[in-house]
Design an enzyme around this catalytic site. Structure first.
Site, mmCIF file in Angstrom:
data_model
loop_
_atom_site.group_PDB
_atom_site.id
_atom_site.type_symbol
_atom_site.label_atom_id
_atom_site.label_comp_id
_atom_site.label_asym_id
_atom_site.label_seq_id
_atom_site.Cartn_x
_atom_site.Cartn_y
_atom_site.Cartn_z
ATOM 1 N N ASP A 1 -6.840 3.452 7.845
ATOM 2 C CA ASP A 1 -7.541 3.042 6.629
ATOM 3 C C ASP A 1 -8.900 3.736 6.584
ATOM 4 O OD1 ASP A 1 -9.404 1.417 4.935
ATOM 5 O OD2 ASP A 1 -7.587 0.240 4.601
ATOM 6 N N THR B 1 2.868 -5.716 -4.101
ATOM 7 C CA THR B 1 3.479 -4.720 -4.992
ATOM 8 C C THR B 1 3.092 -3.289 -4.639
ATOM 9 O OG1 THR B 1 1.635 -4.757 -6.575
ATOM 10 C CG2 THR B 1 3.373 -6.397 -6.862
ATOM 11 N N ARG C 1 -5.406 -2.076 -3.547
ATOM 12 C CA ARG C 1 -3.945 -2.070 -3.571
ATOM 13 C C ARG C 1 -3.405 -3.466 -3.317
ATOM 14 N NH1 ARG C 1 -0.709 2.107 0.212
ATOM 15 N NH2 ARG C 1 -1.632 0.831 1.861
#
Length: 209
Positions: free
Chosen positions: A200, A108, A104
């Site tokens: 995560d 953005t 990722r």
């Protein structure tokens, strides 16, 4: 519209609570991810086709059953998806495993593909796309799209935890894909992490944080 199946089960809730705990170590985290994946595998295979055949028990002859539909393919989205592979292989030992690598972009929040390797006959297989977290849905949608471009027509998505936003995106972009999740969480935060989530998944699986 593809169906969404949520494994609302006391054992699942118990195990996911351990995953959420920030004090749970990588070894236990990996073990629980595998256990939950096995349960997801059973749920996702409920509609698989069976054929009958003759067997003989120590007591008598009887009818046995074996899977007879298309062969399976397993596609983990790297890197966290690797944590779910062993659970699926335990249930489906003959499945072929491909890989799709995405990360990722920090600015953005869009997924960027960096690797794709799948079985040559993937277009003839039932493909299971796996990733512990379904957050924005960007990586899942892009992975599914790439597989469709390779000729795959039978696809299912398996996740441990999902946010409503991710489910919505997959259903909008790929309404033919069924989704199987162990836990539906509340929402995404401003950083696009699932709340309450578990952090995560890749870092916690591999001890890189």
């Amino acid at each position: 519209m593809g169906k969404v199946t949520i494994l609302d089960h006391p054992v699942i809730k118990h195990k996911i609570s351990i995953l959420r705990d920030k004090n749970t170590g990588s070894n236990e985290f990996r073990s629980i991810i595998k256990e939950i994946t096995i349960l997801l595998a059973y749920e996702a295979s409920k509609d698989f086709t069976l054929e009958e055949y003759d067997i003989e028990t120590p007591i008598c002859k009887t009818t046995g059953y074996r899977l007879s539909g298309k062969k399976l393919g397993i596609i983990p989205i790297l890197r966290a998806g690797l944590g779910m592979v062993d659970g699926l292989i335990e249930v489906f030992p003959a499945a072929r495993v491909g890989h799709i690598g995405m990360y990722r972009d920090e600015k953005t929040m869009k997924p960027i593909e960096y690797y794709l390797k799948i079985p040559k006959d993937s277009n003839k297989r039932d493909m299971l796309v796996i990733d512990p977290m379904l957050a924005t849905g960007g990586s899942a949608c892009d992975a599914i799209q790439r597989l469709k471009e390779k000729g795959c027509t039978s696809l299912k998505l398996l996740n441990i935890i999902a946010a409503p936003e991710g489910i919505k995106k997959v259903q909008e972009e790929h309404p033919d894909v069924d989704i199987y999740i162990a836990q539906l969480d509340e929402k995404l935060n401003d950083d696009c992490y699932i709340v309450p989530g578990l952090g995560d998944a890749g870092d916690r699986l591999f001890g890189t944080k």
